[in-house]
Design a protein around this motif. Structure first.
Motif, PDB file in Angstrom:
ATOM      1  N   MET A  43      61.460   2.800   3.366  1.00 38.06           N
ATOM      2  CA  MET A  43      60.991   2.028   2.229  1.00 38.06           C
ATOM      3  C   MET A  43      60.771   0.560   2.597  1.00 38.06           C
ATOM      4  O   MET A  43      59.890  -0.061   2.045  1.00 38.06           O
ATOM      5  CB  MET A  43      62.009   2.108   1.093  1.00 38.06           C
ATOM      6  CG  MET A  43      62.068   3.453   0.443  1.00 38.06           C
ATOM      7  SD  MET A  43      63.262   3.712  -0.901  1.00 38.06           S
ATOM      8  CE  MET A  43      63.859   2.152  -1.358  1.00 38.06           C
ATOM      9  N   TYR A  44      61.571   0.049   3.480  1.00 35.70           N
ATOM     10  CA  TYR A  44      61.477  -1.373   3.808  1.00 35.70           C
ATOM     11  C   TYR A  44      60.710  -1.623   5.101  1.00 35.70           C
ATOM     12  O   TYR A  44      60.379  -2.757   5.419  1.00 35.70           O
ATOM     13  CB  TYR A  44      62.881  -1.967   3.925  1.00 35.70           C
ATOM     14  CG  TYR A  44      63.689  -1.763   2.664  1.00 35.70           C
ATOM     15  CD1 TYR A  44      63.528  -2.602   1.580  1.00 35.70           C
ATOM     16  CD2 TYR A  44      64.580  -0.710   2.556  1.00 35.70           C
ATOM     17  CE1 TYR A  44      64.233  -2.404   0.417  1.00 35.70           C
ATOM     18  CE2 TYR A  44      65.299  -0.499   1.398  1.00 35.70           C
ATOM     19  CZ  TYR A  44      65.123  -1.351   0.326  1.00 35.70           C
ATOM     20  OH  TYR A  44      65.827  -1.153  -0.823  1.00 35.70           O
TER      21      TYR A  44
ATOM     22  N   GLY B 171      68.621  -0.040  -3.587  1.00 35.86           N
ATOM     23  CA  GLY B 171      67.351   0.663  -3.496  1.00 35.86           C
ATOM     24  C   GLY B 171      67.537   2.167  -3.447  1.00 35.86           C
ATOM     25  O   GLY B 171      66.811   2.923  -4.100  1.00 35.86           O
TER      26      GLY B 171
ATOM     27  N   VAL C  93      66.253   4.971  -6.215  1.00 36.36           N
ATOM     28  CA  VAL C  93      65.475   6.165  -5.876  1.00 36.36           C
ATOM     29  C   VAL C  93      66.173   7.420  -6.390  1.00 36.36           C
ATOM     30  O   VAL C  93      65.542   8.312  -6.965  1.00 36.36           O
ATOM     31  CB  VAL C  93      65.242   6.257  -4.348  1.00 36.36           C
ATOM     32  CG1 VAL C  93      64.675   7.608  -3.948  1.00 36.36           C
ATOM     33  CG2 VAL C  93      64.327   5.137  -3.890  1.00 36.36           C
TER      34      VAL C  93
END
Length: 84
Positions: free
Chosen positions: A1-2, A46, A50
């Protein structure tokens, strides 16, 4: 994601300069980015976001888990200053 906000752009920037040890240069550059952006403090929330978006409960910590040996000091609330 990052990865696409951090690792990928830095890896391409470094690859364009053709360093002798690109893997080492990228690893060190990413280390610096991770420290500067405090990404580790964003990862757990995060993951929780999710999981909750998918209707999955956040798992409970294991019974054998312990808190950090040296807790982070509470800051003064100003992002420009270190805690103390």
């Amino acid at each position: 994601m990052y990865k696409f906000d951090t690792v990928v752009p830095e890896a391409f920037r470094i690859a364009a300069s053709s360093p002798a040890n690109p893997d080492k240069v990228v690893r060190l550059a990413c280390r610096d980015i991770f420290r500067e952006t405090n990404i580790l403090k964003k990862i757990i929330p995060g993951i929780e976001d999710v999981l909750s978006a998918g209707g999955i409960q956040t798992p409970e910590p294991p019974k054998a888990s312990v808190p950090p040996a040296i807790p982070e000091p509470k800051g003064i609330g100003d992002a420009g200053h270190r805690g103390g």
